[in-house]
Design an enzyme around this catalytic site. Sequence first.
Site, PDB file in Angstrom:
ATOM      1  N   GLU A 123       0.822  -1.212   0.000  1.00 22.14           N
ATOM      2  CA  GLU A 123       0.000   0.000   0.000  1.00 22.14           C
ATOM      3  C   GLU A 123       0.859   1.267   0.000  1.00 22.14           C
ATOM      4  O   GLU A 123       0.394   2.341   0.377  1.00 22.14           O
ATOM      5  CB  GLU A 123      -0.934  -0.019   1.211  1.00 22.14           C
ATOM      6  CG  GLU A 123      -1.916  -1.175   1.196  1.00 22.14           C
ATOM      7  CD  GLU A 123      -2.814  -1.201   2.413  1.00 22.14           C
ATOM      8  OE1 GLU A 123      -3.771  -0.412   2.439  1.00 22.14           O
ATOM      9  OE2 GLU A 123      -2.565  -2.003   3.328  1.00 22.14           O
ATOM     10  N   SER A 161      -6.480  -2.045   1.369  1.00 24.87           N
ATOM     11  CA  SER A 161      -6.649  -1.423   0.044  1.00 24.87           C
ATOM     12  C   SER A 161      -6.935  -2.438  -1.051  1.00 24.87           C
ATOM     13  O   SER A 161      -6.689  -2.183  -2.229  1.00 24.87           O
ATOM     14  CB  SER A 161      -5.408  -0.593  -0.339  1.00 24.87           C
ATOM     15  OG  SER A 161      -5.260   0.494   0.543  1.00 24.87           O
ATOM     16  N   SER A 202     -11.295   9.635  -0.004  1.00 23.15           N
ATOM     17  CA  SER A 202     -11.411   8.460   0.867  1.00 23.15           C
ATOM     18  C   SER A 202     -12.672   8.532   1.715  1.00 23.15           C
ATOM     19  O   SER A 202     -13.105   9.611   2.140  1.00 23.15           O
ATOM     20  CB  SER A 202     -10.188   8.346   1.776  1.00 23.15           C
ATOM     21  OG  SER A 202      -9.029   8.096   1.020  1.00 23.15           O
TER      22      SER A 202
END
EC number: 6.3.2.4
Length: 357
Positions: A14, A185, A319
């Site tokens: 990530e 993720s 996000s």
Amino acid sequence: MKNIAVIFGGKSGEHEVSLQSAKFIMEMIDKEKHNVVPVGISKDGQWYTGDDVREGLLNKELRGKPISIKLFGKNKGFMVKEEDSWRELDIDLVFPVLHGTYGEDGTLQGMLDLLNIPYVGSGVLGSSVAMDKGMMKEVFKSQGLPVGPYVVFNKYLWDNEQENQVNKMEELGYPLFVKPANLGSSVGISKAKNREQLLAAVEEAFQYDLKLVVEKGLKARELECSVLGNDDLFVSTVGEIVPGNEFYDYNAKYIDDNSEIIIPADLPEGVEGQVQELAKLAFKGLDCLGLSRVDFFFDEDGKVWINEVNTLPGFTSISMYPKLLEASGVTAKDLVKMLIDLALNRHGAMNKLRRDY
């Protein structure tokens, strides 16, 4: 003014997501109250500081001044190299933006505890248990929280008892989601609809971890909820992800622009409150602190299932964690300020504990 080190990059799948989150957080920190100290970690684990260290990592270059960590001795802490000598780097608080392994899993948190430096987010226990999807689900079960069917196995079992592990997975029923136990993720995650796809998915996931979690695919809507606080928790409104791809994979999250985010989610009466209460229980059950995003499934029969808790969720402008809180009345700048205050308060309380007997 306090010196706040924002740590990003890292030895994780990530890494790139972390660089996006760090940019957003550094922009949101109040520069009139705090000095921002960017700290970038390369994929091979080298630490650097400097104004352009993030840009260097984005371009796969190493820029800035090297950092060393001195864990013990009189002047323990962050040491920065200038010319031929090392000097202490004065850090008052760390804002970790290291998603995944070596940052979100308790390893960084343990080091900061040894250095007695306050940091945003959960401690060693909450971070490590929430990072391991298998252990996290065991905690959920022990707390009586609704968890969907799953199996867990490691590389040794796969190499020595493959047929047995395949049978256990297929007993859950297709489709199946195969996940590395210690990543986020959606890195390394695949959806399998038959044995051929399942075998390929397992091999793919083992490239990222030595332990896998395999979950039965539920016909369900994907819901998310943000939690903020240490003991007195603030829970956001509930949002829904409608994936543009077959599921909400890495491309759908960060590359493609074909997924739909619905805030607030259109839910039957009482469901939002149920999700919010489960989010609190999961947060406390894992001993989380500061922040977490809690993910759920809402199936065709109207049942809510808890999927996972992310203790350092994605923190970009798009996000879900900050977007859900913004929809609940907490701006991004206020959110970052609150997280810093929560970390300082928790650290102050810990430092008042007796160290002798």
